[in-house]
Design a protein around this motif. Structure first.
Motif, PDB file in Angstrom:
ATOM      1  N   UNK A   1       0.809  -1.223   0.000  1.00  0.00           N
ATOM      2  CA  UNK A   1       0.000   0.000   0.000  1.00  0.00           C
ATOM      3  C   UNK A   1       0.842   1.273   0.000  1.00  0.00           C
ATOM      4  N   UNK A   2       2.154   1.131   0.057  1.00  0.00           N
ATOM      5  CA  UNK A   2       3.048   2.296   0.073  1.00  0.00           C
ATOM      6  C   UNK A   2       3.644   2.460  -1.317  1.00  0.00           C
ATOM      7  N   UNK A   3       3.377   3.610  -1.932  1.00  0.00           N
ATOM      8  CA  UNK A   3       3.929   3.879  -3.254  1.00  0.00           C
ATOM      9  C   UNK A   3       5.138   4.792  -3.132  1.00  0.00           C
ATOM     10  N   UNK A   4       5.993   4.714  -4.127  1.00  0.00           N
ATOM     11  CA  UNK A   4       7.232   5.472  -4.075  1.00  0.00           C
ATOM     12  C   UNK A   4       7.013   6.975  -4.250  1.00  0.00           C
ATOM     13  N   UNK A   5       5.892   7.381  -4.843  1.00  0.00           N
ATOM     14  CA  UNK A   5       5.640   8.824  -4.900  1.00  0.00           C
ATOM     15  C   UNK A   5       5.420   9.371  -3.504  1.00  0.00           C
ATOM     16  N   UNK A   6       4.783   8.603  -2.618  1.00  0.00           N
ATOM     17  CA  UNK A   6       4.596   9.026  -1.231  1.00  0.00           C
ATOM     18  C   UNK A   6       5.948   9.181  -0.540  1.00  0.00           C
ATOM     19  N   UNK A   7       6.801   8.189  -0.732  1.00  0.00           N
ATOM     20  CA  UNK A   7       8.103   8.195  -0.076  1.00  0.00           C
ATOM     21  C   UNK A   7       8.964   9.355  -0.569  1.00  0.00           C
ATOM     22  N   UNK A   8       9.052   9.516  -1.881  1.00  0.00           N
ATOM     23  CA  UNK A   8       9.897  10.577  -2.437  1.00  0.00           C
ATOM     24  C   UNK A   8       9.345  11.955  -2.071  1.00  0.00           C
ATOM     25  N   UNK A   9       8.040  12.107  -2.080  1.00  0.00           N
ATOM     26  CA  UNK A   9       7.437  13.379  -1.683  1.00  0.00           C
ATOM     27  C   UNK A   9       7.761  13.684  -0.222  1.00  0.00           C
ATOM     28  N   UNK A  10       7.693  12.677   0.639  1.00  0.00           N
ATOM     29  CA  UNK A  10       8.013  12.869   2.055  1.00  0.00           C
ATOM     30  C   UNK A  10       9.473  13.272   2.249  1.00  0.00           C
ATOM     31  N   UNK A  11      10.349  12.741   1.408  1.00  0.00           N
ATOM     32  CA  UNK A  11      11.782  12.958   1.572  1.00  0.00           C
ATOM     33  C   UNK A  11      12.316  14.164   0.809  1.00  0.00           C
ATOM     34  N   UNK A  12      11.809  14.389  -0.384  1.00  0.00           N
ATOM     35  CA  UNK A  12      12.360  15.425  -1.261  1.00  0.00           C
ATOM     36  C   UNK A  12      11.440  16.624  -1.446  1.00  0.00           C
ATOM     37  N   UNK A  13      10.156  16.458  -1.150  1.00  0.00           N
ATOM     38  CA  UNK A  13       9.198  17.495  -1.496  1.00  0.00           C
ATOM     39  C   UNK A  13       8.727  17.273  -2.918  1.00  0.00           C
ATOM     40  N   UNK A  14       8.066  18.245  -3.477  1.00  0.00           N
ATOM     41  CA  UNK A  14       7.509  18.109  -4.828  1.00  0.00           C
ATOM     42  C   UNK A  14       8.613  17.825  -5.844  1.00  0.00           C
ATOM     43  N   UNK A  15       8.275  17.057  -6.846  1.00  0.00           N
ATOM     44  CA  UNK A  15       9.219  16.675  -7.891  1.00  0.00           C
ATOM     45  C   UNK A  15       9.201  17.748  -8.968  1.00  0.00           C
ATOM     46  N   UNK A  16      10.311  18.418  -9.134  1.00  0.00           N
ATOM     47  CA  UNK A  16      10.415  19.473 -10.137  1.00  0.00           C
ATOM     48  C   UNK A  16      11.631  19.203 -11.014  1.00  0.00           C
ATOM     49  N   UNK A  17      11.417  19.061 -12.329  1.00  0.00           N
ATOM     50  CA  UNK A  17      12.531  18.720 -13.213  1.00  0.00           C
ATOM     51  C   UNK A  17      13.473  19.879 -13.508  1.00  0.00           C
ATOM     52  N   UNK A  18      13.056  21.097 -13.241  1.00  0.00           N
ATOM     53  CA  UNK A  18      13.889  22.270 -13.530  1.00  0.00           C
ATOM     54  C   UNK A  18      13.831  23.233 -12.355  1.00  0.00           C
ATOM     55  N   UNK A  19      14.873  24.053 -12.204  1.00  0.00           N
ATOM     56  CA  UNK A  19      14.907  25.027 -11.122  1.00  0.00           C
ATOM     57  C   UNK A  19      13.804  26.066 -11.225  1.00  0.00           C
ATOM     58  N   UNK A  20      13.286  26.292 -12.435  1.00  0.00           N
ATOM     59  CA  UNK A  20      12.259  27.322 -12.601  1.00  0.00           C
ATOM     60  C   UNK A  20      10.867  26.817 -12.182  1.00  0.00           C
TER      61      UNK A  20
END
Length: 159
Positions: free
Chosen positions: A73-92
């Motif tokens: 029931x644990x998806x990796x988007x939950x884990x990465x969001x908890x650890x890194x915050x929102x996923x942004x491909x560019x600094x802008x």
């Protein structure tokens, strides 16, 4: 986009907890030793995972950490969001008040950035891959104890 060691170590920690699912709490020190990770850094990482409800802790001599929910029931988007915050491909790209990732170029003369479509698609693809990957899959893959499959050669590259 490059994820930090927070994401790498955090996922490795979750996999180790998933390996011990159903057998009681696991001491963080034993995870650090098993994965050859710095204990002090794992303590900060596990606090982020606990705050997001992915892990639970038990105090005492036989205490430690365990998954808060089944690994399936644990998806990796939950884990990465908890650890890194929102996923942004560019600094802008940046987080708005509602947790969405926005392009900072949207205010440039009201026209927006011509590359926004590309980076939005990249972000969506990464998010989708993380969302489709469960911790149970990673635990099962880890249990097979197989070496990683070598990358396919790039078309036209010398083999």
């Amino acid at each position: 986009m490059i994820f930090t060691t927070k994401a790498e170590y955090g996922v490795r920690l979750l996999i180790e907890l998933g390996r011990h699912e159903g057998s009681g709490p696991v001491a963080l020190k034993s995870v650090a030793e098993a994965e050859d990770l710095p204990l002090a850094y794992l303590e900060r990482i596990v606090a982020l995972l606990k705050k997001q409800g992915l892990v639970e802790s038990t105090r005492g001599a036989h205490g430690g950490y365990r998954l808060a929910r089944p690994a399936a029931e644990i998806t990796m988007d939950e884990a990465v969001l908890a650890l890194e915050g929102a996923i942004a491909p560019m600094d802008c790209f940046f987080d708005d008040a509602e947790g969405r990732v926005m392009c900072s170029h949207l205010t440039d003369a009201g026209t927006g950035c011509g590359t926004k479509v590309l980076w939005t698609r990249v972000q969506g693809a990464v998010h989708g891959a993380l969302q489709r990957t469960t911790l149970a899959e990673l635990v099962a893959f880890n249990a097979r104890n197989l070496p990683a499959t070598p990358a396919e050669p790039v078309s036209g590259a010398a083999a």
